[in-house]
Write a protein that holds these residues in place. Sequence first.
Motif, PDB file in Angstrom:
ATOM      1  N   SER A  64     -46.578  18.821  39.085  1.00  0.00           N
ATOM      2  CA  SER A  64     -47.580  18.301  38.149  1.00  0.00           C
ATOM      3  C   SER A  64     -46.962  18.205  36.768  1.00  0.00           C
ATOM      4  O   SER A  64     -45.887  18.760  36.511  1.00  0.00           O
ATOM      5  CB  SER A  64     -48.829  19.189  38.115  1.00  0.00           C
ATOM      6  OG  SER A  64     -48.532  20.449  37.543  1.00  0.00           O
ATOM      7  N   ALA A  65     -47.647  17.496  35.864  1.00  0.00           N
ATOM      8  CA  ALA A  65     -47.151  17.279  34.505  1.00  0.00           C
ATOM      9  C   ALA A  65     -48.023  18.035  33.515  1.00  0.00           C
ATOM     10  O   ALA A  65     -49.213  18.282  33.767  1.00  0.00           O
ATOM     11  CB  ALA A  65     -47.159  15.786  34.187  1.00  0.00           C
ATOM     12  N   PRO A  66     -47.467  18.432  32.367  1.00  0.00           N
ATOM     13  CA  PRO A  66     -48.282  19.076  31.331  1.00  0.00           C
ATOM     14  C   PRO A  66     -49.241  18.069  30.710  1.00  0.00           C
ATOM     15  O   PRO A  66     -49.145  16.866  30.938  1.00  0.00           O
ATOM     16  CB  PRO A  66     -47.243  19.572  30.325  1.00  0.00           C
ATOM     17  CG  PRO A  66     -46.089  18.629  30.502  1.00  0.00           C
ATOM     18  CD  PRO A  66     -46.068  18.274  31.962  1.00  0.00           C
ATOM     19  N   ARG A  67     -50.152  18.550  29.900  1.00  0.00           N
ATOM     20  CA  ARG A  67     -51.161  17.674  29.311  1.00  0.00           C
ATOM     21  C   ARG A  67     -50.574  16.705  28.291  1.00  0.00           C
ATOM     22  O   ARG A  67     -51.121  15.615  28.077  1.00  0.00           O
ATOM     23  CB  ARG A  67     -52.256  18.519  28.656  1.00  0.00           C
ATOM     24  CG  ARG A  67     -53.081  19.335  29.649  1.00  0.00           C
ATOM     25  CD  ARG A  67     -54.197  20.081  28.935  1.00  0.00           C
ATOM     26  NE  ARG A  67     -55.035  20.813  29.886  1.00  0.00           N
ATOM     27  CZ  ARG A  67     -56.081  21.564  29.541  1.00  0.00           C
ATOM     28  NH1 ARG A  67     -56.420  21.665  28.252  1.00  0.00           N
ATOM     29  NH2 ARG A  67     -56.769  22.196  30.466  1.00  0.00           N
ATOM     30  N   SER A  68     -49.496  17.101  27.643  1.00  0.00           N
ATOM     31  CA  SER A  68     -48.925  16.224  26.608  1.00  0.00           C
ATOM     32  C   SER A  68     -47.410  16.341  26.618  1.00  0.00           C
ATOM     33  O   SER A  68     -46.840  17.260  27.217  1.00  0.00           O
ATOM     34  CB  SER A  68     -49.472  16.608  25.223  1.00  0.00           C
ATOM     35  OG  SER A  68     -49.122  17.957  24.909  1.00  0.00           O
ATOM     36  N   ARG A  85     -29.505  21.542  29.311  1.00  0.00           N
ATOM     37  CA  ARG A  85     -30.908  21.953  29.105  1.00  0.00           C
ATOM     38  C   ARG A  85     -31.736  20.844  28.444  1.00  0.00           C
ATOM     39  O   ARG A  85     -32.482  21.084  27.516  1.00  0.00           O
ATOM     40  CB  ARG A  85     -30.962  23.244  28.272  1.00  0.00           C
ATOM     41  CG  ARG A  85     -30.226  24.400  28.922  1.00  0.00           C
ATOM     42  CD  ARG A  85     -30.399  25.683  28.139  1.00  0.00           C
ATOM     43  NE  ARG A  85     -29.808  25.590  26.809  1.00  0.00           N
ATOM     44  CZ  ARG A  85     -28.526  25.786  26.534  1.00  0.00           C
ATOM     45  NH1 ARG A  85     -27.682  26.076  27.508  1.00  0.00           N
ATOM     46  NH2 ARG A  85     -28.083  25.693  25.305  1.00  0.00           N
ATOM     47  N   GLN A  86     -31.598  19.614  28.964  1.00  0.00           N
ATOM     48  CA  GLN A  86     -32.332  18.490  28.387  1.00  0.00           C
ATOM     49  C   GLN A  86     -33.281  17.814  29.366  1.00  0.00           C
ATOM     50  O   GLN A  86     -33.987  16.891  28.984  1.00  0.00           O
ATOM     51  CB  GLN A  86     -31.344  17.442  27.852  1.00  0.00           C
ATOM     52  CG  GLN A  86     -30.528  17.920  26.656  1.00  0.00           C
ATOM     53  CD  GLN A  86     -29.684  16.826  26.040  1.00  0.00           C
ATOM     54  OE1 GLN A  86     -29.421  15.802  26.665  1.00  0.00           O
ATOM     55  NE2 GLN A  86     -29.255  17.017  24.802  1.00  0.00           N
ATOM     56  N   PHE A  87     -33.327  18.267  30.613  1.00  0.00           N
ATOM     57  CA  PHE A  87     -34.152  17.614  31.629  1.00  0.00           C
ATOM     58  C   PHE A  87     -35.129  18.620  32.231  1.00  0.00           C
ATOM     59  O   PHE A  87     -34.776  19.759  32.504  1.00  0.00           O
ATOM     60  CB  PHE A  87     -33.267  17.003  32.724  1.00  0.00           C
ATOM     61  CG  PHE A  87     -32.312  15.963  32.211  1.00  0.00           C
ATOM     62  CD1 PHE A  87     -32.692  14.628  32.137  1.00  0.00           C
ATOM     63  CD2 PHE A  87     -31.034  16.308  31.777  1.00  0.00           C
ATOM     64  CE1 PHE A  87     -31.814  13.672  31.652  1.00  0.00           C
ATOM     65  CE2 PHE A  87     -30.155  15.361  31.295  1.00  0.00           C
ATOM     66  CZ  PHE A  87     -30.545  14.039  31.222  1.00  0.00           C
ATOM     67  N   GLY A  88     -36.369  18.151  32.441  1.00  0.00           N
ATOM     68  CA  GLY A  88     -37.419  19.042  32.930  1.00  0.00           C
ATOM     69  C   GLY A  88     -37.514  19.111  34.435  1.00  0.00           C
ATOM     70  O   GLY A  88     -38.104  20.054  34.977  1.00  0.00           O
ATOM     71  N   PRO A  94     -49.187  24.912  41.149  1.00  0.00           N
ATOM     72  CA  PRO A  94     -48.216  23.803  41.117  1.00  0.00           C
ATOM     73  C   PRO A  94     -47.004  24.139  40.258  1.00  0.00           C
ATOM     74  O   PRO A  94     -47.062  25.012  39.376  1.00  0.00           O
ATOM     75  CB  PRO A  94     -49.024  22.654  40.515  1.00  0.00           C
ATOM     76  CG  PRO A  94     -50.072  23.323  39.687  1.00  0.00           C
ATOM     77  CD  PRO A  94     -50.424  24.593  40.417  1.00  0.00           C
ATOM     78  N   TYR A  95     -45.936  23.438  40.525  1.00  0.00           N
ATOM     79  CA  TYR A  95     -44.749  23.526  39.678  1.00  0.00           C
ATOM     80  C   TYR A  95     -44.905  22.489  38.573  1.00  0.00           C
ATOM     81  O   TYR A  95     -44.847  21.277  38.817  1.00  0.00           O
ATOM     82  CB  TYR A  95     -43.494  23.255  40.497  1.00  0.00           C
ATOM     83  CG  TYR A  95     -43.104  24.400  41.414  1.00  0.00           C
ATOM     84  CD1 TYR A  95     -42.286  25.429  40.961  1.00  0.00           C
ATOM     85  CD2 TYR A  95     -43.550  24.452  42.728  1.00  0.00           C
ATOM     86  CE1 TYR A  95     -41.920  26.484  41.797  1.00  0.00           C
ATOM     87  CE2 TYR A  95     -43.200  25.507  43.571  1.00  0.00           C
ATOM     88  CZ  TYR A  95     -42.374  26.510  43.100  1.00  0.00           C
ATOM     89  OH  TYR A  95     -42.022  27.555  43.925  1.00  0.00           O
ATOM     90  N   VAL A  96     -45.110  22.971  37.337  1.00  0.00           N
ATOM     91  CA  VAL A  96     -45.377  22.095  36.201  1.00  0.00           C
ATOM     92  C   VAL A  96     -44.056  21.725  35.535  1.00  0.00           C
ATOM     93  O   VAL A  96     -43.299  22.605  35.088  1.00  0.00           O
ATOM     94  CB  VAL A  96     -46.310  22.759  35.180  1.00  0.00           C
ATOM     95  CG1 VAL A  96     -46.575  21.820  34.001  1.00  0.00           C
ATOM     96  CG2 VAL A  96     -47.612  23.170  35.852  1.00  0.00           C
ATOM     97  N   VAL A  97     -43.771  20.434  35.469  1.00  0.00           N
ATOM     98  CA  VAL A  97     -42.548  19.956  34.820  1.00  0.00           C
ATOM     99  C   VAL A  97     -42.743  20.038  33.312  1.00  0.00           C
ATOM    100  O   VAL A  97     -43.672  19.433  32.773  1.00  0.00           O
ATOM    101  CB  VAL A  97     -42.237  18.510  35.242  1.00  0.00           C
ATOM    102  CG1 VAL A  97     -40.977  18.000  34.532  1.00  0.00           C
ATOM    103  CG2 VAL A  97     -42.067  18.427  36.761  1.00  0.00           C
ATOM    104  N   PRO A  98     -41.907  20.773  32.580  1.00  0.00           N
ATOM    105  CA  PRO A  98     -42.131  20.946  31.141  1.00  0.00           C
ATOM    106  C   PRO A  98     -41.773  19.697  30.346  1.00  0.00           C
ATOM    107  O   PRO A  98     -41.007  18.840  30.795  1.00  0.00           O
ATOM    108  CB  PRO A  98     -41.191  22.105  30.794  1.00  0.00           C
ATOM    109  CG  PRO A  98     -40.081  21.999  31.789  1.00  0.00           C
ATOM    110  CD  PRO A  98     -40.726  21.519  33.071  1.00  0.00           C
ATOM    111  N   ALA A  99     -42.355  19.615  29.150  1.00  0.00           N
ATOM    112  CA  ALA A  99     -42.040  18.508  28.246  1.00  0.00           C
ATOM    113  C   ALA A  99     -40.601  18.630  27.771  1.00  0.00           C
ATOM    114  O   ALA A  99     -40.027  19.718  27.695  1.00  0.00           O
ATOM    115  CB  ALA A  99     -43.001  18.511  27.063  1.00  0.00           C
ATOM    116  N   ALA A 100     -40.015  17.489  27.456  1.00  0.00           N
ATOM    117  CA  ALA A 100     -38.608  17.455  27.050  1.00  0.00           C
ATOM    118  C   ALA A 100     -38.427  18.091  25.682  1.00  0.00           C
ATOM    119  O   ALA A 100     -39.294  17.988  24.809  1.00  0.00           O
ATOM    120  CB  ALA A 100     -38.108  16.013  27.029  1.00  0.00           C
TER     121      ALA A 100
END
Length: 374
Positions: A33-37, A100-103, A236-242
């Motif tokens: 899943s993705a974060p809200r922003s 450390r630049q990719f989520g 869920p595994y939440v993909v962090p913002a860049a």
Amino acid sequence: MALMFQRLARNFVKNGYYPTDGDTIARVLSALSAPRSGTLRILDPCAGEGVALAECKHHLGSDRVQAFAVEYDRERAWHAKQLLDHGIHGDIQDCNLGQRQFGLLWLNPPYGDLVADKGSTGDRLGGQMDKGGRKRLEKLFYNFAVPALQFGGIMVLIIPRYTLDKELAVWITTHFHRVQVFQAPEQQFKQIVLFGVRRRTRDARNDDPEMRNRLLSIVSGELEPGVLPEAWSQEPYVVPAAPGGEVKFNYVKIDAGQLNEEIRRNPCLWDQFNLKFRRLALESSRRPLRPLSNWHLALSLAAGQVSGVVQSKDGRRFLIKGGTHKEKMREVRTEIQPDDTVTSITILTDKFVPTIRAIDFTPGPDYARVIEIR
């Protein structure tokens, strides 16, 4: 879940390449899943035709996700470029990936042994050795790609179960927490799907002996992982913002086709041509104010300024190239000590020798003769 890009996949099943099947992709996406922003960056260092990463981009939100891919095969790479935001056709070992630049790291590497470096061309593969003493492609891609994943980023690793050995299990538990392992629904190569969240340090307080023992039990065959569920019911595994800043994603051996594409996509490169390629403005040559001394000549030769086509006073033409090399001057001194013992002292002194080599291009019997001036 209906997949958007499977119909765009082409028949690339050749040379040992088999893309991730649609059922496995759909089940993996249900766990993400993705974060809200925030903007997200996702990476596939062995992307094939780019379908799997394109599905991830669509699932997480096409308008806020930047997809980056690397693929070695030319045909597959150019197909992936049409689906994704940024693509490189080339070898992962020749790519500059920002740390450390990719989520999200989608890692379904090629399966198999690496070719031995019998030609002594230089082994950059480090410790990619499995328990049988063979070098594995899976470990090579793991070591090159994991540093690009940001802390808190999600790794999806799809590999044959038999390649998960003790060494790789220790690497994974060192770099990741919340590790879960499942059998892939497609078992043509007995694949497993592994999820993990990259952690910041190898702090002993973060070690999870139970997780490590579970992985080692899978390695030994004592534990049989369950099949990846069709619908994900856990957290869920939440993909962090860049993170902030410009992303580093380039290739050190760019070819003409890819350079042309970058110029087409980013015309402002022409305005920065001199800066990017360090092109020096051409200036007309000027004669020196006085004859060159040996010291001046050595400096000019060392700087590569003595070169090109010259014509002598008698009309002969030469292609010349100057250079400087270092030689050792050896001097041996013998000294008699007060106790009548003899001591021999060897002194080595560096001497810089300027040299000019010329090829005679004058038609005649000396044509193509190489001349050396020292």
